[in-house]
Scaffold this motif. Structure first.
Motif, short mmCIF file in Angstrom:
data_model
loop_
_atom_site.label_atom_id
_atom_site.label_comp_id
_atom_site.label_asym_id
_atom_site.label_seq_id
_atom_site.Cartn_x
_atom_site.Cartn_y
_atom_site.Cartn_z
N PRO A 148 0.81 -1.36 0.02
CA PRO A 148 0.00 0.04 -0.06
C PRO A 148 0.92 1.33 -0.05
O PRO A 148 0.55 2.24 -0.33
CB PRO A 148 -0.84 -0.15 1.23
CG PRO A 148 -0.84 -1.74 1.45
CD PRO A 148 0.63 -2.03 1.01
N ALA A 149 2.02 1.25 0.41
CA ALA A 149 2.93 2.23 0.56
C ALA A 149 3.59 2.80 -0.84
O ALA A 149 4.29 3.71 -0.97
CB ALA A 149 4.03 2.21 1.67
N ASP A 150 3.33 1.96 -1.75
CA ASP A 150 3.88 2.03 -3.27
C ASP A 150 3.44 3.47 -3.91
O ASP A 150 4.21 4.15 -4.65
CB ASP A 150 3.48 1.05 -4.01
CG ASP A 150 4.44 0.88 -5.32
OD1 ASP A 150 5.62 1.10 -5.07
OD2 ASP A 150 3.92 0.70 -6.38
N SER A 151 2.18 3.93 -3.53
CA SER A 151 1.81 5.21 -4.29
C SER A 151 0.58 5.82 -3.50
O SER A 151 0.03 5.14 -2.70
CB SER A 151 1.36 4.81 -5.49
OG SER A 151 0.18 3.80 -5.63
N TYR A 152 0.29 7.08 -4.02
CA TYR A 152 -0.97 7.60 -3.64
C TYR A 152 -2.39 6.95 -3.51
O TYR A 152 -3.04 6.65 -2.63
CB TYR A 152 -1.19 9.01 -3.88
CG TYR A 152 -0.29 10.07 -3.38
CD1 TYR A 152 -0.50 10.62 -2.41
CD2 TYR A 152 0.94 10.16 -4.10
CE1 TYR A 152 0.46 11.55 -1.77
CE2 TYR A 152 1.78 11.34 -3.64
CZ TYR A 152 1.75 11.84 -2.45
OH TYR A 152 2.46 12.70 -1.73
N PHE A 153 -2.43 6.11 -4.59
CA PHE A 153 -3.62 5.32 -5.03
C PHE A 153 -3.78 4.21 -4.23
O PHE A 153 -4.72 3.85 -3.80
CB PHE A 153 -3.52 4.96 -6.64
CG PHE A 153 -4.82 4.22 -7.04
CD1 PHE A 153 -6.12 4.83 -7.18
CD2 PHE A 153 -4.44 2.62 -7.30
CE1 PHE A 153 -6.82 3.71 -7.33
CE2 PHE A 153 -5.51 2.06 -7.79
CZ PHE A 153 -6.75 2.67 -7.75
N THR A 154 -2.51 3.32 -4.12
CA THR A 154 -2.60 2.18 -3.20
C THR A 154 -2.69 2.56 -1.85
O THR A 154 -3.42 1.66 -1.23
CB THR A 154 -1.46 1.33 -3.38
OG1 THR A 154 -0.13 2.18 -3.06
CG2 THR A 154 -1.33 0.84 -4.83
N LEU A 155 -2.36 3.42 -1.17
CA LEU A 155 -2.67 3.86 0.03
C LEU A 155 -4.02 4.56 0.49
O LEU A 155 -4.58 4.18 1.19
CB LEU A 155 -1.44 5.07 0.42
CG LEU A 155 -1.61 5.36 2.20
CD1 LEU A 155 -1.04 4.30 2.85
CD2 LEU A 155 -0.89 6.97 2.22
N PHE A 156 -4.74 5.03 -0.70
CA PHE A 156 -5.97 5.39 -0.59
C PHE A 156 -6.86 4.19 -0.61
O PHE A 156 -7.79 4.16 0.22
CB PHE A 156 -6.50 6.43 -1.78
CG PHE A 156 -7.94 6.52 -1.87
CD1 PHE A 156 -8.44 7.40 -1.26
CD2 PHE A 156 -8.50 5.81 -2.92
CE1 PHE A 156 -10.07 7.61 -1.36
CE2 PHE A 156 -9.83 5.75 -3.25
CZ PHE A 156 -10.70 6.72 -2.16
#
Length: 363
Positions: free
Chosen positions: A278-286
């Protein structure tokens, strides 16, 4: 861990099996590992593999059972499913607000009044089904007591048919097998594998049967060796317990803090589909936070903690006493019949044989 069945397919009471025997039944055949308990294959110390079914192991006893694993995901999946209904309903209402025309709030409320009853019925129905399954499986887990193998006494302790009163049975009288059942779907022939154990009743007239589906004969052999190697082999060949990660709120907090710290450290992308990180991008974290919001944040982990606590019933005092280590001079020893047969089967394995042709070749 096991599904309990009556002694129907394999008639164990009329003719006791022996290790290495192949016995046919209506839908297939079974190969027996015991009695007397025989190794399923040529055992080497490097062959021992960790087992997720080992709850506790020490010099005196080993517990085999099921862990409270996957409960949080079960609750998450259920809550996401029912809350997704609310989210979709909100999208429909928002679209309807534009469709009706006029002031958005008035149109939104008119659309809400028209569909709220139907959406509420669907939501309550889904919620009832989801929580019924969650609670039912939690109590089913709580009724499953582990089987305790006492190495020094050469006995096992089990709880027949969900009873609270345990029964002690001699290790060398345990019957175990792997069964291959064949069936047809009309166009294909399918083979299913089952690992089975039969534990004699105190009167010696019948057995308590436990059966568990497995993927292959090899998996059944490994399950058997997990038990047998602890009871009959030196410590270097004992099975190992897999590390257990408890699904509780502390684990959730620690994982969330790890993900957030990694995201802040960067580098950060705007878009990626690497949902395992999830920490890979803003989208995955969202998506990570949105998923946990839909699954009601910490509630799944709270349910997991509650389910785990249900199974932590104190053992009866007589079983606590039975579980204590014995002085070495009081340890029960393998029978002469078992030692003789085990020596013979190890020589048979070293000569290239296997369990299924042991009876045909032994002298």
């Amino acid at each position: 861990m096991f599904r309990k069945k009556k002694n129907q397919e394999l008639d164990l009471t009329q003719k006791e099996p022996c290790a290495g025997e192949r016995r046919k039944f209506l839908a297939g055949e079974a190969v027996f590992f015991s009695p007397k308990p025989m190794p399923a294959y040529h055992l080497k110390s490097e062959d021992t593999v960790p087992s997720s079914e080992i709850l506790e192991v020490n010099d005196a006893y080993m517990d085999i059972g099921v862990r409270c694993q996957g409960k949080a995901f079960q609750v998450q999946f259920g809550l996401v499913s029912i809350n997704a209904v609310s989210f979709v309903a909100l999208l429909i209402l928002t679209h309807a607000g534009f469709f009706y025309g006029g002031p958005f709030l008035d149109a939104f409320l008119r659309a809400f009044n028209e569909i709220v009853f139907g959406i509420s019925i669907v939501y309550l129905l889904l919620a009832g089904i989801v929580w019924f399954v969650i609670i039912k499986t939690s109590f089913e887990y709580a009724r499953q007591r582990p089987i305790r193998f006492h190495r020094q006494r050469r006995e096992i302790c089990y709880y027949p048919d969900g009873r609270t009163t345990p029964v002690i049975a001699p290790w060398e009288q345990i019957v175990s097998w792997v069964a291959l059942s064949r069936g047809t779907t009309g166009t294909n022939v399918m083979t299913t594998y089952t690992f089975g154990m039969a534990i004699p009743t105190p009167d010696g007239k019948d057995y308590w049967l436990l059966r568990q589906p497995v993927y292959s004969v090899g998996e059944a052999q490994r399950k058997w060796e997990t038990m047998r190697s602890y009871m009959d082999e030196p410590q270097k060949n004992w099975p190992r317990s897999l590390p257990f990660i408890k699904e509780d709120r502390a684990m959730f907090d620690a994982e969330r803090e790890r993900i957030w710290a990694k995201f802040k450290k960067g580098p950060r992308k705007w878009l990626s589909f690497k949902f395992t990180d999830p920490a890979d991008s803003y989208f995955t974290l969202f998506c990570y936070y949105f998923y946990h919001i839909l699954s009601c944040w910490k509630i799944p982990y709270l349910v997991s903690e509650w389910t785990d606590s249900l199974n932590k019933k104190p053992l009866p005092e007589n079983i606590n006493e039975w579980s204590q280590p014995l002085p070495k001079n009081e340890w029960q020893q393998p029978s002469e019949a078992l030692l003789t047969q085990r020596t013979a089967i190890k020589k048979h394995y070293e000569a290239g044989g296997n369990l299924t042709n042991f009876l045909q070749t032994k002298h």
